[in-house]
Design a protein around this motif. Structure first.
Motif, PDB file in Angstrom:
ATOM      1  N   ALA A  69       0.841  -1.190   0.000  1.00 12.57           N
ATOM      2  CA  ALA A  69       0.000   0.000   0.000  1.00 12.57           C
ATOM      3  C   ALA A  69       0.884   1.251   0.000  1.00 12.57           C
ATOM      4  O   ALA A  69       2.091   1.169   0.224  1.00 12.57           O
ATOM      5  N   PRO A  70       0.289   2.439  -0.221  1.00  9.37           N
ATOM      6  CA  PRO A  70       1.101   3.663  -0.344  1.00  9.37           C
ATOM      7  C   PRO A  70       1.975   3.993   0.857  1.00  9.37           C
ATOM      8  O   PRO A  70       2.998   4.660   0.695  1.00  9.37           O
ATOM      9  N   LYS A  71       1.603   3.544   2.057  1.00  8.51           N
ATOM     10  CA  LYS A  71       2.425   3.845   3.226  1.00  8.51           C
ATOM     11  C   LYS A  71       2.908   2.569   3.907  1.00  8.51           C
ATOM     12  O   LYS A  71       3.150   2.549   5.110  1.00  8.51           O
ATOM     13  N   SER A  72       3.069   1.517   3.127  1.00  5.79           N
ATOM     14  CA  SER A  72       3.468   0.225   3.677  1.00  5.79           C
ATOM     15  C   SER A  72       4.746  -0.270   3.018  1.00  5.79           C
ATOM     16  O   SER A  72       5.092   0.141   1.918  1.00  5.79           O
ATOM     17  N   HIS A  73       5.448  -1.162   3.696  1.00  5.16           N
ATOM     18  CA  HIS A  73       6.541  -1.884   3.054  1.00  5.16           C
ATOM     19  C   HIS A  73       6.603  -3.281   3.640  1.00  5.16           C
ATOM     20  O   HIS A  73       6.021  -3.550   4.687  1.00  5.16           O
ATOM     21  N   VAL A  74       7.266  -4.172   2.938  1.00  6.15           N
ATOM     22  CA  VAL A  74       7.395  -5.557   3.405  1.00  6.15           C
ATOM     23  C   VAL A  74       8.839  -6.005   3.219  1.00  6.15           C
ATOM     24  O   VAL A  74       9.499  -5.620   2.256  1.00  6.15           O
ATOM     25  N   VAL A  75       9.337  -6.767   4.176  1.00 11.47           N
ATOM     26  CA  VAL A  75      10.691  -7.309   4.120  1.00 11.47           C
ATOM     27  C   VAL A  75      10.596  -8.813   3.883  1.00 11.47           C
ATOM     28  O   VAL A  75       9.910  -9.516   4.620  1.00 11.47           O
ATOM     29  N   VAL A  84      15.037  -8.739   0.565  1.00 16.78           N
ATOM     30  CA  VAL A  84      14.408  -7.739  -0.287  1.00 16.78           C
ATOM     31  C   VAL A  84      13.429  -6.918   0.550  1.00 16.78           C
ATOM     32  O   VAL A  84      12.577  -7.467   1.237  1.00 16.78           O
ATOM     33  N   THR A  85      13.578  -5.596   0.477  1.00 23.64           N
ATOM     34  CA  THR A  85      12.590  -4.695   1.057  1.00 23.64           C
ATOM     35  C   THR A  85      11.780  -4.101  -0.090  1.00 23.64           C
ATOM     36  O   THR A  85      12.329  -3.392  -0.933  1.00 23.64           O
ATOM     37  N   VAL A  86      10.505  -4.428  -0.130  1.00 20.74           N
ATOM     38  CA  VAL A  86       9.613  -3.877  -1.148  1.00 20.74           C
ATOM     39  C   VAL A  86       9.066  -2.563  -0.602  1.00 20.74           C
ATOM     40  O   VAL A  86       8.436  -2.520   0.448  1.00 20.74           O
ATOM     41  N   SER A  87       9.310  -1.489  -1.324  1.00 22.77           N
ATOM     42  CA  SER A  87       8.969  -0.164  -0.824  1.00 22.77           C
ATOM     43  C   SER A  87       7.476   0.123  -0.976  1.00 22.77           C
ATOM     44  O   SER A  87       6.739  -0.637  -1.610  1.00 22.77           O
ATOM     45  N   PRO A  88       7.007   1.223  -0.402  1.00 23.43           N
ATOM     46  CA  PRO A  88       5.574   1.547  -0.471  1.00 23.43           C
ATOM     47  C   PRO A  88       5.069   1.694  -1.910  1.00 23.43           C
ATOM     48  O   PRO A  88       5.799   2.119  -2.803  1.00 23.43           O
ATOM     49  N   ASP A  89       3.792   1.323  -2.099  1.00 22.23           N
ATOM     50  CA  ASP A  89       3.098   1.484  -3.376  1.00 22.23           C
ATOM     51  C   ASP A  89       3.864   0.799  -4.500  1.00 22.23           C
ATOM     52  O   ASP A  89       4.118   1.385  -5.551  1.00 22.23           O
ATOM     53  N   SER A  90       4.231  -0.469  -4.271  1.00 25.16           N
ATOM     54  CA  SER A  90       5.040  -1.212  -5.233  1.00 25.16           C
ATOM     55  C   SER A  90       4.448  -2.590  -5.483  1.00 25.16           C
ATOM     56  O   SER A  90       3.654  -3.099  -4.687  1.00 25.16           O
ATOM     57  N   ILE A  91       4.855  -3.190  -6.595  1.00 23.61           N
ATOM     58  CA  ILE A  91       4.508  -4.574  -6.913  1.00 23.61           C
ATOM     59  C   ILE A  91       5.799  -5.317  -7.215  1.00 23.61           C
ATOM     60  O   ILE A  91       6.575  -4.910  -8.083  1.00 23.61           O
ATOM     61  N   PHE A  92       6.031  -6.406  -6.487  1.00 18.56           N
ATOM     62  CA  PHE A  92       7.251  -7.203  -6.614  1.00 18.56           C
ATOM     63  C   PHE A  92       6.844  -8.632  -6.939  1.00 18.56           C
ATOM     64  O   PHE A  92       6.086  -9.258  -6.193  1.00 18.56           O
ATOM     65  N   ARG A  93       7.316  -9.154  -8.068  1.00 12.62           N
ATOM     66  CA  ARG A  93       6.893 -10.470  -8.532  1.00 12.62           C
ATOM     67  C   ARG A  93       8.037 -11.477  -8.474  1.00 12.62           C
ATOM     68  O   ARG A  93       9.162 -11.170  -8.847  1.00 12.62           O
ATOM     69  N   LEU A  94       7.713 -12.679  -8.031  1.00 16.82           N
ATOM     70  CA  LEU A  94       8.677 -13.779  -7.968  1.00 16.82           C
ATOM     71  C   LEU A  94       8.488 -14.618  -9.234  1.00 16.82           C
ATOM     72  O   LEU A  94       7.651 -15.503  -9.283  1.00 16.82           O
ATOM     73  N   GLU A  95       9.252 -14.317 -10.268  1.00 18.12           N
ATOM     74  CA  GLU A  95       9.036 -14.952 -11.563  1.00 18.12           C
ATOM     75  C   GLU A  95       9.621 -16.355 -11.638  1.00 18.12           C
ATOM     76  O   GLU A  95       9.031 -17.242 -12.250  1.00 18.12           O
ATOM     77  N   ASP A  96      10.778 -16.567 -11.061  1.00 15.37           N
ATOM     78  CA  ASP A  96      11.391 -17.908 -11.040  1.00 15.37           C
ATOM     79  C   ASP A  96      12.339 -17.955  -9.849  1.00 15.37           C
ATOM     80  O   ASP A  96      13.521 -17.616  -9.968  1.00 15.37           O
ATOM     81  N   THR A 196      24.461   8.292 -13.696  1.00 18.62           N
ATOM     82  CA  THR A 196      23.860   9.523 -13.223  1.00 18.62           C
ATOM     83  C   THR A 196      24.507   9.907 -11.905  1.00 18.62           C
ATOM     84  O   THR A 196      24.824   9.033 -11.090  1.00 18.62           O
ATOM     85  N   THR A 197      24.735  11.174 -11.709  1.00 17.20           N
ATOM     86  CA  THR A 197      25.383  11.636 -10.478  1.00 17.20           C
ATOM     87  C   THR A 197      24.382  11.821  -9.347  1.00 17.20           C
ATOM     88  O   THR A 197      24.780  12.022  -8.204  1.00 17.20           O
ATOM     89  N   THR A 198      23.108  11.721  -9.660  1.00 21.19           N
ATOM     90  CA  THR A 198      22.060  11.893  -8.653  1.00 21.19           C
ATOM     91  C   THR A 198      21.436  10.544  -8.339  1.00 21.19           C
ATOM     92  O   THR A 198      20.796   9.955  -9.214  1.00 21.19           O
ATOM     93  N   PRO A 199      21.624  10.009  -7.140  1.00 21.45           N
ATOM     94  CA  PRO A 199      20.994   8.735  -6.785  1.00 21.45           C
ATOM     95  C   PRO A 199      19.481   8.841  -6.918  1.00 21.45           C
ATOM     96  O   PRO A 199      18.910   9.917  -6.740  1.00 21.45           O
ATOM     97  N   PRO A 200      18.817   7.741  -7.251  1.00 15.32           N
ATOM     98  CA  PRO A 200      17.365   7.785  -7.433  1.00 15.32           C
ATOM     99  C   PRO A 200      16.644   8.181  -6.153  1.00 15.32           C
ATOM    100  O   PRO A 200      17.044   7.831  -5.058  1.00 15.32           O
ATOM    101  N   ALA A 201      15.567   8.908  -6.333  1.00 10.43           N
ATOM    102  CA  ALA A 201      14.772   9.376  -5.192  1.00 10.43           C
ATOM    103  C   ALA A 201      13.697   8.373  -4.822  1.00 10.43           C
ATOM    104  O   ALA A 201      12.654   8.736  -4.292  1.00 10.43           O
ATOM    105  N   ILE A 202      13.939   7.081  -5.102  1.00  8.26           N
ATOM    106  CA  ILE A 202      12.935   6.052  -4.840  1.00  8.26           C
ATOM    107  C   ILE A 202      13.413   5.079  -3.779  1.00  8.26           C
ATOM    108  O   ILE A 202      12.878   3.982  -3.663  1.00  8.26           O
ATOM    109  N   ILE A 203      14.420   5.468  -3.015  1.00  9.81           N
ATOM    110  CA  ILE A 203      15.019   4.555  -2.057  1.00  9.81           C
ATOM    111  C   ILE A 203      13.989   4.158  -1.011  1.00  9.81           C
ATOM    112  O   ILE A 203      13.400   5.027  -0.351  1.00  9.81           O
ATOM    113  N   PRO A 204      13.745   2.860  -0.809  1.00  3.57           N
ATOM    114  CA  PRO A 204      12.756   2.406   0.157  1.00  3.57           C
ATOM    115  C   PRO A 204      13.287   2.503   1.578  1.00  3.57           C
ATOM    116  O   PRO A 204      14.467   2.799   1.809  1.00  3.57           O
ATOM    117  N   PRO A 205      12.435   2.237   2.572  1.00  5.36           N
ATOM    118  CA  PRO A 205      12.874   2.328   3.963  1.00  5.36           C
ATOM    119  C   PRO A 205      13.876   1.249   4.310  1.00  5.36           C
ATOM    120  O   PRO A 205      13.905   0.191   3.695  1.00  5.36           O
TER     121      PRO A 205
END
Length: 206
Positions: A69-75, A84-96, A196-205
């Motif tokens: 959810a938008p304010k949730s994360h899962v480890v 793996v820490t899945v950040s808020p408002d994300s979808i993480f799939r276990l393909e294989d 890129t010299t700017t790290p992504p602004a999507i770093i999860p908790p």
């Protein structure tokens, strides 16, 4: 208390999971409910943990997804010690995802960040057979060299920041090697892969 009863039931389901993966923390939108079970802290709400735990109890990890959810994360902690820490408002799939060998030194760890971002620390499989580990993001693939990195989607762009060891960003027929402390960017609109010299602004908790 129906909510407490559901939490207890979820904890029992987790305790019966296969060894391949353990959910050690799920945080809700407004509060965190933690239970101490086998030295793991587990809370359940606003994250699609129920379906995942049911699948894992049947030893079917591949094909499952984790949605936050938008304010949730899962480890997630895997049997080869990948984390793996899945950040808020994300979808993480276990393909294989499967582990074999006495020390989980063989198998496959192919996953996809379908939305949002994740923090990934690879484990024993990545050390013994790096080519068997890959994180797909959009049309790009992040390869590993015993890696720790943050990766995901920033609008349509793929971004990755390596904070331990090294990784590769492969997209559009190009391969970019990334060392510790470096960030890479893939822009599908221009088919450009670059540092890129700017790290992504999507770093999860943490």
């Amino acid at each position: 208390d129906p909510r407490r009863a559901q939490i207890d039931k979820d904890a029992q389901d987790i305790a019966q999971m296969a060894e391949d993966l353990r959910i050690i923390a799920c945080t809700p939108d407004d509060a965190v409910t933690l239970l101490e079970r086998a030295q793991d802290k587990m809370g359940f709400t606003q994250v699609d943990c129920t379906g995942l735990s049911r699948a894992l109890s049947d030893r079917q990890v591949t094909g499952e997804s984790v949605t936050t959810a938008p304010k949730s994360h899962v480890v997630l902690v895997f049997r080869d010690q990948s984390r793996v820490t899945v950040s808020p408002d994300s979808i993480f799939r276990l393909e294989d995802v499967r582990f074999t060998g006495a020390k989980t030194e063989s198998g496959s760890f192919l996953v996809r960040i379908a939305k949002g971002s994740a923090r990934v620390l690879t484990g024993l499989l990545g050390k013994s057979d790096p080519k068997s580990v890959g994180v797909r993001v959009g049309t790009a693939t992040i390869g590993i060299r015993g890696s720790g990195f943050d990766g995901g989607l920033d609008l349509e762009n793929v971004v990755v920041n390596v904070w331990q060891d090294g990784a590769t960003l492969t997209a559009g027929g190009q391969v970019l090697d990334l060392n510790e402390g470096q960030s890479g960017l893939f822009q599908p609109g221009t088919n450009l892969v670059s540092l890129t010299t700017t790290p992504p602004a999507i770093i999860p908790p943490n």
